[in-house]
Design a protein around this motif. Structure first.
Motif, PDB file in Angstrom:
ATOM      1  N   VAL A 128       0.857  -1.191   0.000  1.00  0.00           N
ATOM      2  CA  VAL A 128       0.000   0.000   0.000  1.00  0.00           C
ATOM      3  C   VAL A 128       0.888   1.235   0.000  1.00  0.00           C
ATOM      4  O   VAL A 128       1.803   1.362   0.806  1.00  0.00           O
ATOM      5  CB  VAL A 128      -0.914   0.007   1.240  1.00  0.00           C
ATOM      6  N   THR A 129       0.604   2.136  -0.933  1.00  0.00           N
ATOM      7  CA  THR A 129       1.362   3.376  -1.026  1.00  0.00           C
ATOM      8  C   THR A 129       0.603   4.466  -0.277  1.00  0.00           C
ATOM      9  O   THR A 129      -0.576   4.682  -0.550  1.00  0.00           O
ATOM     10  CB  THR A 129       1.536   3.796  -2.494  1.00  0.00           C
ATOM     11  N   PRO A 130       1.246   5.143   0.660  1.00  0.00           N
ATOM     12  CA  PRO A 130       0.545   6.206   1.392  1.00  0.00           C
ATOM     13  C   PRO A 130       0.219   7.371   0.457  1.00  0.00           C
ATOM     14  O   PRO A 130       0.894   7.564  -0.557  1.00  0.00           O
ATOM     15  CB  PRO A 130       1.546   6.629   2.464  1.00  0.00           C
ATOM     16  N   PRO A 131      -0.825   8.132   0.780  1.00  0.00           N
ATOM     17  CA  PRO A 131      -1.188   9.271  -0.077  1.00  0.00           C
ATOM     18  C   PRO A 131      -0.104  10.344  -0.060  1.00  0.00           C
ATOM     19  O   PRO A 131       0.679  10.452   0.887  1.00  0.00           O
ATOM     20  CB  PRO A 131      -2.478   9.799   0.550  1.00  0.00           C
ATOM     21  N   LEU A 132      -0.068  11.107  -1.118  1.00  0.00           N
ATOM     22  CA  LEU A 132       0.869  12.211  -1.243  1.00  0.00           C
ATOM     23  C   LEU A 132       0.588  13.240  -0.150  1.00  0.00           C
ATOM     24  O   LEU A 132      -0.555  13.582   0.121  1.00  0.00           O
ATOM     25  CB  LEU A 132       0.711  12.869  -2.611  1.00  0.00           C
TER      26      LEU A 132
END
Length: 74
Positions: free
Chosen positions: A5-9
């Motif tokens: 999972v990529t964290p939000p910008l």
């Protein structure tokens, strides 16, 4: 195995300039109009974003109306 999972910008402001709620609402309305045109051109777009932007614009209008009412009664 689940994908990572990529964290939000994270966007951090470097400076800000206060503007009136009327000017902010105009900017939101202009953006919303442009966004709706782009979203409808590409498979319907995301109605959630449009609904949230409309709520922001309505809240800004209510804030401006409340300020005007307070100023008139003073």
């Amino acid at each position: 195995m689940d994908a990572a999972v990529t964290p939000p910008l994270r966007i951090q402001t470097t400076k800000s300039t206060p503007i009136s709620s009327q000017v902010a609402r105009a900017h939101v309305q202009n953006f919303l109009s442009d966004f709706e045109q782009r979203a409808s051109a590409t498979s319907g777009g995301d109605s959630t974003v449009i609904a949230q932007l409309r709520k922001v614009a309505d809240a800004l209008r209510e804030e401006r109306d409340a300020v005007k009412k307070t100023a008139e009664s003073s």
